[in-house]
Design a protein around this motif. Structure first.
Motif, PDB file in Angstrom:
ATOM      1  N   SER A  97      56.371 -12.295  53.297  1.00  0.00           N
ATOM      2  CA  SER A  97      56.811 -10.963  52.891  1.00  0.00           C
ATOM      3  C   SER A  97      55.895  -9.941  53.546  1.00  0.00           C
ATOM      4  O   SER A  97      54.678 -10.049  53.453  1.00  0.00           O
ATOM      5  CB  SER A  97      56.770 -10.813  51.370  1.00  0.00           C
ATOM      6  N   ARG A  98      56.476  -8.946  54.194  1.00  0.00           N
ATOM      7  CA  ARG A  98      55.677  -7.935  54.875  1.00  0.00           C
ATOM      8  C   ARG A  98      56.316  -6.571  54.699  1.00  0.00           C
ATOM      9  O   ARG A  98      57.536  -6.433  54.811  1.00  0.00           O
ATOM     10  CB  ARG A  98      55.547  -8.257  56.367  1.00  0.00           C
ATOM     11  N   PHE A  99      55.524  -5.560  54.401  1.00  0.00           N
ATOM     12  CA  PHE A  99      56.047  -4.210  54.328  1.00  0.00           C
ATOM     13  C   PHE A  99      54.976  -3.219  54.757  1.00  0.00           C
ATOM     14  O   PHE A  99      53.787  -3.442  54.599  1.00  0.00           O
ATOM     15  CB  PHE A  99      56.579  -3.877  52.930  1.00  0.00           C
ATOM     16  N   VAL A 100      55.433  -2.120  55.337  1.00  0.00           N
ATOM     17  CA  VAL A 100      54.571  -1.052  55.823  1.00  0.00           C
ATOM     18  C   VAL A 100      55.138   0.265  55.304  1.00  0.00           C
ATOM     19  O   VAL A 100      56.351   0.471  55.334  1.00  0.00           O
ATOM     20  CB  VAL A 100      54.520  -1.015  57.366  1.00  0.00           C
ATOM     21  N   TYR A 101      54.278   1.151  54.804  1.00  0.00           N
ATOM     22  CA  TYR A 101      54.766   2.439  54.330  1.00  0.00           C
ATOM     23  C   TYR A 101      53.754   3.536  54.635  1.00  0.00           C
ATOM     24  O   TYR A 101      52.557   3.292  54.748  1.00  0.00           O
ATOM     25  CB  TYR A 101      55.089   2.402  52.844  1.00  0.00           C
ATOM     26  N   PRO A 102      54.229   4.772  54.770  1.00  0.00           N
ATOM     27  CA  PRO A 102      53.331   5.890  55.074  1.00  0.00           C
ATOM     28  C   PRO A 102      52.539   6.319  53.856  1.00  0.00           C
ATOM     29  O   PRO A 102      52.994   6.195  52.715  1.00  0.00           O
ATOM     30  CB  PRO A 102      54.288   6.994  55.534  1.00  0.00           C
ATOM     31  N   LEU A 103      51.352   6.844  54.110  1.00  0.00           N
ATOM     32  CA  LEU A 103      50.442   7.238  53.041  1.00  0.00           C
ATOM     33  C   LEU A 103      49.424   8.204  53.630  1.00  0.00           C
ATOM     34  O   LEU A 103      49.122   8.131  54.818  1.00  0.00           O
ATOM     35  CB  LEU A 103      49.721   6.000  52.496  1.00  0.00           C
ATOM     36  N   PHE A 104      48.904   9.112  52.802  1.00  0.00           N
ATOM     37  CA  PHE A 104      47.768   9.904  53.255  1.00  0.00           C
ATOM     38  C   PHE A 104      46.650   9.835  52.226  1.00  0.00           C
ATOM     39  O   PHE A 104      46.885   9.746  51.027  1.00  0.00           O
ATOM     40  CB  PHE A 104      48.154  11.355  53.569  1.00  0.00           C
ATOM     41  N   CYS A 105      45.426   9.835  52.723  1.00  0.00           N
ATOM     42  CA  CYS A 105      44.224   9.843  51.902  1.00  0.00           C
ATOM     43  C   CYS A 105      43.388  11.055  52.288  1.00  0.00           C
ATOM     44  O   CYS A 105      43.633  11.687  53.318  1.00  0.00           O
ATOM     45  CB  CYS A 105      43.387   8.572  52.125  1.00  0.00           C
ATOM     46  N   VAL A 106      42.417  11.364  51.466  1.00  0.00           N
ATOM     47  CA  VAL A 106      41.435  12.374  51.837  1.00  0.00           C
ATOM     48  C   VAL A 106      40.069  11.708  51.873  1.00  0.00           C
ATOM     49  O   VAL A 106      39.829  10.691  51.209  1.00  0.00           O
ATOM     50  CB  VAL A 106      41.413  13.572  50.864  1.00  0.00           C
ATOM     51  N   ARG A 107      39.181  12.271  52.667  1.00  0.00           N
ATOM     52  CA  ARG A 107      37.815  11.778  52.766  1.00  0.00           C
ATOM     53  C   ARG A 107      36.874  12.965  52.594  1.00  0.00           C
ATOM     54  O   ARG A 107      36.991  13.950  53.319  1.00  0.00           O
ATOM     55  CB  ARG A 107      37.582  11.100  54.116  1.00  0.00           C
TER      56      ARG A 107
END
Length: 247
Positions: A10-20
């Protein structure tokens, strides 16, 4: 990216944003769209991290590093998913700890599960040396995250960074080898007011989407009859050290 290798693929990729954010410069981190401990569309609350009492995070983490015999005299950056209109879920946040010369010397991975529990893995290279792109760091898995993976084996971490990109890879090893590969990668850019506004408008369900996708993937694994593990009691110690295991 999540990639399960067995007992079903099972494989999935999704967009995301983080802050640093630099823990020593939190007062300089805000703008009209992002703030620390204040009402903004994007925000961080100090009580979500570390001791979870709202106290300053940098002194707390430097004391933890010093107690572990690690350099605590450089910049510390926290990478995390921000609250979006007050809501957030962070599967894992990373604290990048540097020495005075700027070398990465430790990483604290703060893991949260969907049951409201958390655990911290303090990662350092053998001999407390500098952590580079080819450095493999590991720690025994002691904390329940997914009901479709047992609390066994160890995690192997990789951290790679350039002036414009960042990558974190985490592989879960059990007795038979690698069972799960995960990664978080992306481009680094200043969090200006304009960029923060664009993130809010283009990804209005950033954190909630993470939680929804976790449950959707869990439903798919259940439907495919992947073995289910009941949640054990959380570990008594809130912190694990990377010297405990090697993949």
């Amino acid at each position: 990216m999540h990639e399960r290798l067995r007992p079903v693929a099972s494989r999935f990729v999704y967009p995301l944003f983080c802050v640093r954010v630099d823990l020593d410069r939190l007062d300089d981190a805000g703008n009209r769209w992002f703030g620390i401990d204040c009402r903004r569309p994007l925000s961080l609350r100090l009580c979500d991290y570390g001791p979870r009492d709202g106290s300053p995070l940098a002194p707390w983490l430097r004391a933890l590093l010093a107690d572990a015999g690690l350099p605590a005299d450089g910049a510390i950056w926290l990478q995390t998913i921000p609250r979006l209109f007050g809501h957030a879920f962070n599967p894992v946040s990373f604290w990048f700890c540097h020495d005075r010369a700027g070398a990465l010397r430790a990483v604290l991975a703060e893991v949260n599960n969907t049951f409201g529990e958390s655990h911290r893995y303090l990662l350092a290279a053998p001999g407390a040396g500098a952590i580079g792109a080819d450095t493999m760091l590991s720690s025994r898995k002691v904390f329940h995250v997914s009901p479709f993976l047992g609390v066994e084996g160890c995690y192997a971490f990789r951290f790679r960074e350039t002036a414009t990109t960042s990558f974190v890879g985490i592989d879960h090893h059990d007795r038979a080898g690698v069972v799960l590969r995960t990664s978080i990668g992306g481009r680094l850019a200043p969090l200006t007011a304009a960029r923060a506004r664009r993130l809010v408008l283009c990804s209005p369900f950033n954190a909630l989407a993470v939680l929804a996708r976790i449950h959707w993937q869990a439903l798919r694994l259940w439907w495919r009859r992947v073995p289910f593990h009941r949640k054990p009691a959380p570990p008594q110690a809130a912190l694990s050290r990377s010297e405990e295991a090697q993949p």
